[in-house]
Design a protein around this motif. Structure first.
Motif, PDB file in Angstrom:
ATOM      1  N   LYS A   1       0.977  -1.222   0.062  1.00 24.21           N
ATOM      2  CA  LYS A   1       0.072   0.011  -0.092  1.00 24.21           C
ATOM      3  C   LYS A   1       1.008   1.421  -0.114  1.00 24.21           C
ATOM      4  N   LEU A   2       2.230   1.142   0.554  1.00 26.27           N
ATOM      5  CA  LEU A   2       2.937   2.273   0.387  1.00 26.27           C
ATOM      6  C   LEU A   2       3.660   2.646  -0.749  1.00 26.27           C
ATOM      7  N   VAL A   3       3.275   1.721  -1.804  1.00 28.01           N
ATOM      8  CA  VAL A   3       4.128   1.887  -3.117  1.00 28.01           C
ATOM      9  C   VAL A   3       3.294   3.103  -3.733  1.00 28.01           C
ATOM     10  N   PRO A   4       3.833   4.138  -4.220  1.00 28.75           N
ATOM     11  CA  PRO A   4       2.656   5.233  -4.722  1.00 28.75           C
ATOM     12  C   PRO A   4       2.020   4.724  -6.061  1.00 28.75           C
ATOM     13  N   ASN A   5       1.032   5.241  -6.110  1.00 29.07           N
ATOM     14  CA  ASN A   5       0.292   4.847  -7.419  1.00 29.07           C
ATOM     15  C   ASN A   5       0.529   5.335  -8.719  1.00 29.07           C
ATOM     16  N   GLU A   6       1.401   6.451  -8.543  1.00 20.39           N
ATOM     17  CA  GLU A   6       1.914   6.941  -9.637  1.00 20.39           C
ATOM     18  C   GLU A   6       2.945   6.227 -10.576  1.00 20.39           C
ATOM     19  N   LEU A   7       3.705   5.102  -9.544  1.00 25.08           N
ATOM     20  CA  LEU A   7       4.420   4.134 -10.220  1.00 25.08           C
ATOM     21  C   LEU A   7       3.686   3.193 -11.127  1.00 25.08           C
ATOM     22  N   ARG A   8       2.512   2.917 -10.529  1.00 22.47           N
ATOM     23  CA  ARG A   8       1.657   1.792 -11.187  1.00 22.47           C
ATOM     24  C   ARG A   8       1.229   2.496 -12.430  1.00 22.47           C
ATOM     25  N   GLU A   9       0.575   3.896 -12.689  1.00 18.17           N
ATOM     26  CA  GLU A   9       0.058   4.389 -13.636  1.00 18.17           C
ATOM     27  C   GLU A   9       1.184   4.747 -14.793  1.00 18.17           C
ATOM     28  N   ALA A  10       2.391   5.099 -14.185  1.00 18.20           N
ATOM     29  CA  ALA A  10       3.391   5.292 -15.398  1.00 18.20           C
ATOM     30  C   ALA A  10       3.654   3.914 -16.018  1.00 18.20           C
ATOM     31  N   SER A  11       3.819   2.901 -15.249  1.00 20.94           N
ATOM     32  CA  SER A  11       3.938   1.499 -15.993  1.00 20.94           C
ATOM     33  C   SER A  11       2.839   1.192 -16.953  1.00 20.94           C
ATOM     34  N   TYR A  12       1.591   1.585 -16.394  1.00 20.10           N
ATOM     35  CA  TYR A  12       0.411   1.320 -17.236  1.00 20.10           C
ATOM     36  C   TYR A  12       0.363   2.073 -18.546  1.00 20.10           C
ATOM     37  N   ALA A  13       1.116   3.490 -18.493  1.00 22.41           N
ATOM     38  CA  ALA A  13       0.985   4.345 -19.620  1.00 22.41           C
ATOM     39  C   ALA A  13       1.830   4.002 -20.555  1.00 22.41           C
ATOM     40  N   LEU A  14       2.958   2.922 -20.135  1.00 19.05           N
ATOM     41  CA  LEU A  14       3.922   2.421 -21.085  1.00 19.05           C
ATOM     42  C   LEU A  14       3.425   1.154 -21.958  1.00 19.05           C
TER      43      LEU A  14
END
Length: 310
Positions: A187-200
């Motif tokens: 839960k501490l992993v920022p969602n921005e990292l996930r969203e950046a990966s999905y965007a790629l």
């Protein structure tokens, strides 16, 4: 056209300044009192911890520093002509590591995958049911877990008691500890990292494997070690499922097997009148503390060198 201006008298500030100073002084006093209470509670909590560590180390270091403690087991204790002063605990140390490692091999993957499902995929009633079951497991007494595995292992299937049955019982105790700690780390992993990966265009499963897990790896290792420390010192399941043996048993799936908690339990009744039994008890307790400390230090080093930089 002229505008009459009136001289505006300045507002009296003496009373307001005194009131502000009074409130500031009251807040400072409350803050100081709260600080004293917190530090006092901290020091009070350290007193029993320091007393326990001092007692165990002062009485357990002497037998533990003897070379026979690590090199010999207690084969032949009780037989005629045998040296009853042997303080060897190799069989218990090896048994503790084998049972705890067997438990970790089963429990850690289950707990980590459960936490991944709850954080990344879990929605609706299924996720709530799994989370509820994890909460239930976290409150199950260790002896109940041991009796549950005994009912399945011995009563239902009729299999022999061995160390692997103890590992299965300890799995029920280790899974909720590792699962909850891993869940909080994910839960501490920022969602921005996930969203950046999905965007790629990266799939979700690869995002979890390549981004989420490496980011939270040090926290997952710490939680796994907390679970390891929890099961390494458990006694009740071992008393039910793995009877104590004086001999070194390196087969987790066959025969009785010794562990440090059962070594303590076996020698405890003779502790008052037998100095050798007392040395075995305190030495086993000190070894168990040292073992957990070393495992935690290794985990911290692994987390430090494997965490994502910057």
């Amino acid at each position: 056209m002229s505008i009459d201006t009136k001289e505006i008298a300045p507002a009296p500030t003496g009373d307001l300044g005194g009131l502000a100073q009074g409130r500031s002084g009251l807040r400072t006093l409350k803050n100081s009192i709260a600080g004293v209470v917190i530090w006092g509670a901290f020091l009070i909590a350290l007193i029993p911890l320091g007393w326990i560590l001092w007692t165990v180390l002062s009485r357990g270091l002497s037998p533990m520093l003897d070379a026979t403690w690590w090199q010999k087991d207690q084969s032949g204790v009780g037989a005629p002509g045998f040296d009853h002063n042997v303080r060897g605990a190799r069989h218990a140390i090896v048994g503790t590591l084998m049972i705890a490692l067997g438990t970790s091999v089963i429990a850690i993957p289950i707990a980590v995958m459960t936490a991944i499902y709850l954080v990344e995929y879990g929605r609706g009633g299924a996720a709530r049911a799994i989370s509820f079951m994890v909460d239930i497991l976290s409150g199950v007494p260790s002896i109940v877990a041991g009796l549950f595995i005994y009912a399945i292992w011995v009563t239902f299937f009729g299999w022999q008691l061995n160390g692997f049955g103890s590992s299965l019982a300890l799995v029920l105790l280790m899974v909720p500890v590792v699962c909850r700690s891993t869940e909080e780390m994910l839960k501490l992993v920022p969602n921005e990292l996930r969203e950046a990966s999905y965007a790629l265009g990266v799939p979700k499963w690869k995002t979890i494997v390549k981004v989420v897990l490496p980011t939270s790896f040090s926290g997952i290792v710490t939680g796994s070690l907390l679970g390891f420390a929890r099961v390494a010192g458990e006694t009740a399941p071992l008393l039910i499922l793995a009877q104590y043996s004086q001999f070194l048993n390196q087969n987790l799936f066959s025969g009785n097997i010794a562990a440090l908690p059962t070594l303590i339990n076996t020698n405890l009744p003779n502790m008052a009148g037998d100095p050798v039994s007392a040395d075995r008890v305190w030495g086993a307790a000190c070894t168990l503390i040292l073992l957990v400390l070393v495992i935690n230090l290794i985990g911290r080093l692994i987390g430090h060198f494997t965490k994502v930089k910057g």
